[in-house]
Design an enzyme around this catalytic site. Structure first.
Site, mmCIF file in Angstrom:
data_model
loop_
_atom_site.group_PDB
_atom_site.id
_atom_site.type_symbol
_atom_site.label_atom_id
_atom_site.label_comp_id
_atom_site.label_asym_id
_atom_site.label_seq_id
_atom_site.Cartn_x
_atom_site.Cartn_y
_atom_site.Cartn_z
ATOM 1 N N SER A 65 144.370 40.307 10.069
ATOM 2 C CA SER A 65 144.330 39.694 11.396
ATOM 3 C C SER A 65 143.574 38.371 11.424
ATOM 4 C CB SER A 65 143.737 40.709 12.368
ATOM 5 O OG SER A 65 143.725 40.221 13.672
ATOM 6 N N ASP A 276 146.334 34.827 17.261
ATOM 7 C CA ASP A 276 145.512 35.081 16.071
ATOM 8 C C ASP A 276 146.380 35.189 14.811
ATOM 9 O OD1 ASP A 276 146.576 37.594 16.388
ATOM 10 O OD2 ASP A 276 144.737 38.639 15.854
ATOM 11 N N ASN A 372 139.578 39.972 24.477
ATOM 12 C CA ASN A 372 139.931 39.107 23.349
ATOM 13 C C ASN A 372 141.420 38.750 23.294
ATOM 14 O OD1 ASN A 372 141.255 41.351 22.197
ATOM 15 N ND2 ASN A 372 139.467 41.921 20.976
ATOM 16 N N ARG A 498 126.209 46.951 20.666
ATOM 17 C CA ARG A 498 126.890 48.019 19.904
ATOM 18 C C ARG A 498 127.208 47.540 18.478
ATOM 19 N NH1 ARG A 498 132.222 46.509 19.710
ATOM 20 N NH2 ARG A 498 132.907 48.416 18.679
ATOM 21 N N THR A 502 134.374 46.782 12.829
ATOM 22 C CA THR A 502 135.199 46.045 11.855
ATOM 23 C C THR A 502 134.384 45.081 10.982
ATOM 24 O OG1 THR A 502 135.622 44.336 13.499
ATOM 25 C CG2 THR A 502 137.280 46.057 13.289
HETATM 26 C C1 16G Z 1 140.170 45.050 15.934
HETATM 27 C C2 16G Z 1 140.768 45.907 17.026
HETATM 28 C C3 16G Z 1 140.393 45.364 18.390
HETATM 29 C C4 16G Z 1 138.884 45.200 18.516
HETATM 30 C C5 16G Z 1 138.346 44.355 17.373
HETATM 31 C C6 16G Z 1 136.829 44.260 17.358
HETATM 32 C C7 16G Z 1 142.939 47.041 16.983
HETATM 33 C C8 16G Z 1 144.407 46.876 16.710
HETATM 34 N N1 16G Z 1 142.209 45.930 16.878
HETATM 35 O O1 16G Z 1 140.774 43.789 15.915
HETATM 36 O O2 16G Z 1 140.864 46.266 19.347
HETATM 37 O O3 16G Z 1 138.541 44.584 19.723
HETATM 38 O O4 16G Z 1 138.776 44.929 16.148
HETATM 39 O O5 16G Z 1 136.260 45.525 17.147
HETATM 40 O O6 16G Z 1 142.470 48.123 17.286
HETATM 41 P P1 16G Z 1 134.711 45.685 16.853
HETATM 42 O O7 16G Z 1 133.978 45.099 18.033
HETATM 43 O O8 16G Z 1 134.481 47.172 16.725
HETATM 44 O O9 16G Z 1 134.413 44.925 15.593
HETATM 45 ZN ZN ZN Z 2 145.278 40.477 15.195
#
Ligand code: 16G
Ligand code: ZN
Length: 530
Positions: A65, A276, A372, A498, A502
């Protein structure tokens, strides 16, 4: 199938070369591309098992992504286009992390535990983004799929939402659409052109926009769309693939930094969009005559869609239960607007599309968007059926039938299988066209509360645990009290901390009434996070 047929597993080329454990997170496995070959091989194996369990085609998408070019990732897509079921995320994490010598026994264990009939045919639909590492990773996945005798249907370079679409169409046998990329472009663009009919511009609305494609796969898809859209929408593409992927461009950069992307020819007060790296997120923006940057993010898109759908339902005299799903990152003003002005229920869920998608399914018409820019609209089958009937019902007035017909075309324009930047763009353009609005008019729907998001590197992010959809810290002890104490000093203040699902960081989000207080609020909160 007898187990002796597993004798070629593991493949010597794809042995586990890294001892660090890796987790199937919010968006699948995501890390440095060079650490992923064995992960892809094993996910190929798992995709076959998943396909056999569901007796349906499964999607396997290779993308990271909006992450930097050197990262990559993989996620599995379940038969109805949803994210992989949570219990299988755990199975995936385990399978990817076992020692090579335990790989066969782990597969046998999954087959037994999940009661998998190995004689069922397995189909895995694969796709990848434009990253340099993606072809090698695809080869690894294909080797895994073939090792368990699965059938590969590869669509090459596609956007993530295109792959979701292809999975759904393959499984519903043309009920949703033709399972080809041509089918995808035709379905969305025909609906778009039909609503617009011959009138391309309307009021303040001009059918031209500037698009930042993040140097990703979206650029290819937009260029393809242009062939189908013809003269109905002029799209000037920037960051169309020759520059560095996601580097100072793309929806995530523009949303977080609140500045235009690089290599972008800014035109004052002109409607502009950023998508993106895998084209599942979109934000609108413009720069005014005083050089001030304005963003119209997922919240603004969601409220625009909700308002328009409400109007069309009223005009067609159809009554369905509408609902809007957001996360805690939604601007407080947007939630107030949804509840008080639109008078539509607004529900807040945890970050991650699977949470939003599942909640939206509970409504007749469920709109979901993350701030986002990732989101879509889900219509229940019964709703679509009623709308179709309304279009042809001779007892209905011409006005009612026209509104119902517009609704039907809007449904066809929306990629209901997942948030899709390009489908969302066509939808926003359709609504602005119908209202005769330019981007400034749209922005006036409500004023965003000043807001900011920062990332913080901490020694160990797992020390911070949260509840209440990620808005309240449970541990470390005392942290939430300290945050509450700070926030209480600010008018319309809201702030939460939080750990990211990712990235190896902690996110802090803050908003309050006065822009001049915002930096102090977020800094004070950051100072109590350790
Ligand atoms: C991923 C997620 C998104 C989320 C982002 C940040 C999917 C398809 N995408 O891009 O929903 O907002 O991660 O997540 O689920 P985070 O704040 O836990 O890092
Ligand atoms: Zn994406």
């Amino acid at each position: 199938m007898e187990y002796f047929q597993l004798k070629n597993i593991p493949n010597v080329k794809y042995t586990r070369k890294y001892s660090d454990n890796i987790q199937y997170g919010t968006a699948g496995f995501r890390t440095k591309a060079n650490a992923l070959e064995h992960v892809l091989y094993r996910m190929g194996l798992l995709a076959v098992l998943r396909s056999k369990v569901k007796n349906a085609a499964i999607g396997l998408m290779i993308t990271a992504s909006h992450n930097i070019e050197s990262d990559n990732g993989v996620k599995l897509i379940d038969p109805a286009g949803e994210m992989l079921e949570a219990s299988w995320e755990r199975i995936a994490t385990n399978l990817v992390n076992v020692e090579d010598r335990n790989l066969v026994s782990t597969i046998k264990h999954i087959i037994k535990e999940e009661n998998i009939n190995m004689s069922v045919d397995a189909i895995v639909i694969t796709g990848r983004d434009t990253r340099e590492s993606s072809p090698t990773l695809l080869n690894a996945a294909v080797m895994g799929i073939k090792a368990l005798y699965g059938i590969v249907q590869d669509f090459g370079i596609v956007t993530t939402p295109q792959l979701h679409y292809l999975v759904v169409c393959t499984n519903t046998k043309s009920n949703y659409g033709d399972p080809t990329l041509h089918g995808y472009y035709v379905k969305l663009s025909e609906a778009f052109k039909y609503v617009r009919q011959k009138q391309i511009n309307n009021g303040q609305y001009v059918a031209e926009l500037l698009l930042d494609a993040a140097n990703g796969v979206g650029a290819i898809a937009v260029k393809e769309f242009q062939k189908y859209l013809g003269t109905t929408l002029a799209i000037n593409i920037y960051n169309d693939g020759y520059g560095k992927l996601n580097f100072m461009c793309g929806a995530d950069f523009v949303k977080v930094e609140q500045v235009p992307p690089v290599n972008f020819h800014v035109k004052r007060n002109f409607r502009s969009v950023s998508i993106d790296g895998d084209a599942d997120r979109i934000v609108y923006f413009y720069v005014d005559e005083y050089e001030k940057f304005h963003i119209l993010d997922g919240d603004k898109i969601a409220t625009l869609i909700a308002e328009y759908l409400k109007e069309l339902l009223k005009e067609s005299h159809l009554s369905f239960q509408l609902g809007l799903v957001q996360t805690a990152y939604a601007n407080g003003s947007s939630t107030d607007y949804i509840l008080n002005v639109l008078q539509i229920p607004a529900v807040c869920v945890s970050t991650g599309i699977k949470h939003l998608h599942n909640k939206a399914l509970e409504f007749d018409i469920g709109i979901y968007f993350e701030a986002n820019g990732h989101g879509t609209v889900l219509f229940k089958e019964t709703v679509i059926k009623t709308i179709k009937e309304a279009v042809t019902n001779p007892e209905r007035s011409t006005n009612e039938k026209e509104a119902a017909s517009k609704l039907l075309n809007i449904i066809n324009m929306i990629n209901q299988t997942v948030g899709d930047a390009l489908s969302d763009m066509l939808l926003v353009e359709t609504i602005l066209h119908a209202k005769g609005w330019d981007i400034m008019e749209w922005e006036k729907m409500y004023d965003d509360l000043p807001n900011k998001q920062i990332k913080m590197k901490v020694y160990d992010k797992s020390i911070i645990t949260t509840t209440n959809v990620g808005t309240q810290c449970i541990t470390p002890e005392g942290l939430q009290d300290a945050i509450d104490e700070i926030v209480s000093q600010y008018k319309r203040g809201r702030c939460f901390v939080r750990p990211s699902g990712t990235e190896d960081i902690v996110r802090i989000y803050a908003e309050c009434e006065n822009l001049c207080d915002l930096d102090k609020l977020i800094k004070d909160v950051a100072s109590v996070v350790y």
